[in-house]
Write a protein that holds these residues in place. Sequence first.
Motif, short mmCIF file in Angstrom:
data_model
loop_
_atom_site.label_atom_id
_atom_site.label_comp_id
_atom_site.label_asym_id
_atom_site.label_seq_id
_atom_site.Cartn_x
_atom_site.Cartn_y
_atom_site.Cartn_z
N LYS A 1 -8.04 1.29 6.59
CA LYS A 1 -9.13 0.47 7.13
C LYS A 1 -9.87 1.05 8.12
O LYS A 1 -11.13 0.63 8.42
N LYS B 1 -10.31 -5.97 -5.77
CA LYS B 1 -11.18 -6.99 -5.68
C LYS B 1 -12.16 -7.23 -7.06
O LYS B 1 -12.55 -8.23 -7.12
N ASP C 1 -7.87 -1.08 -2.77
CA ASP C 1 -8.47 -2.25 -2.24
C ASP C 1 -9.85 -2.82 -3.27
O ASP C 1 -10.08 -3.86 -3.49
N TYR D 1 0.95 -1.19 -0.05
CA TYR D 1 0.01 -0.05 -0.05
C TYR D 1 0.81 1.29 0.11
O TYR D 1 2.17 1.18 0.14
N SER E 1 -7.60 3.09 0.07
CA SER E 1 -9.06 2.38 -0.33
C SER E 1 -9.49 1.91 -1.37
O SER E 1 -10.01 1.14 -1.80
#
Lengths: 184, 183
Positions: free
Chosen positions: A41, A182, A178, A31, A175
């Motif tokens: 998170k 996905k 993330d 990250y 974020s």
Amino acid sequence: MRKKLLLGVIVLLFNSCATQYSANLNPKTNYFNTNVFNDHKKRVTVITDLDVHADSIRHLLIVPNESHLEIAKNLDFFHDLMTFEQFEDAIIQAGLADEIKSIRNRTGLHQAAILFRPFVVLEHVGSGFGLNSRNGFRLYDPLNEQVIFENEMREGPFDPSTPTPINSYFPLYNSLLDYLRKQQ
Amino acid sequence: MKKYMYIVSVALLLGSCGLLIRSKPQTLDPKTGYFGSSLYGRVTVITDISVDATILKSLLVVPNDEYYAEMGKNLNYFEEVMTYHQLEEKMLELGDTLDLRFQMPDKLKLNRAAKLYKPFVILEKRSLYRDAHYVWVTGLSVYDPLRGEIIFENRIPSGDLAYIKGFYFPLFNSFLEYLRKQK
């Protein structure tokens, strides 16, 4: 004399503790570096999160300005990157300026996605001031005319080592990472 | 105590003078064909794209400031010089809108304006931005809305003194050199 030395050493120690910000991913965590208080998170709220085909949004990302280019390059997801202004220049150079009247509104963005090439837009949304301020990213897909991802965070505690606004982007980018990882 | 007061007031006086030492627009020096300036050698040209001189000559659009309007005319190159404001009014007359107030003008609208009215290039001052080596620089950039690219851009290391418009003479000189090269 000794006292001063000790003080100096302590100050130096504190300085070295400060987070090293960089536009590159930290290879250990995969990250962007953020300071301890700004772990994405815990701090970043995801508002919208739609599943899409990764290949349908991979082509091109439009970022608000040049300061985002370097960071967004390291997301390692999009094939091509442009700022808003560069995208306008590209449309003019492709001779499509007359059909796509302006891309400062969503109708124009939709036109551009149909006539020119598929892309998604990263919008930076900010509101409030000081402790009440909020920052967020919005990922907009102009072809389907929908916001596919949106996040938001409250301004983190003041970090004296780097008082530049760019650092508040890093948790938001984490974020976003993330979300992108996905998608299949 | 009184001494300090004197020093402070003198400092304040000098400080306020900084804003007053604005160079007035110059005309070209007939001997050299350029604006008189001692700072000439330090300008770096970043972008330099050859364009058709007959189209380039048509119209120069400058920032809303008497200084730039005057300097644009003194270049003795363009057939017509307009400020942003005048161009906006012109577009309203022709039944289209244009918004040049913000730092990011809508380039597609500019492109349409150039087709509707006549070809033009836009002069923009870029004052006090930091380059890759973290030096404060000042520069001029010239954008051609028909081509959709910046055709000329230069810069000069200015420290934080860019409000003194003397810095613009060497920049204009380098712009002149570029203009005279085009055929």
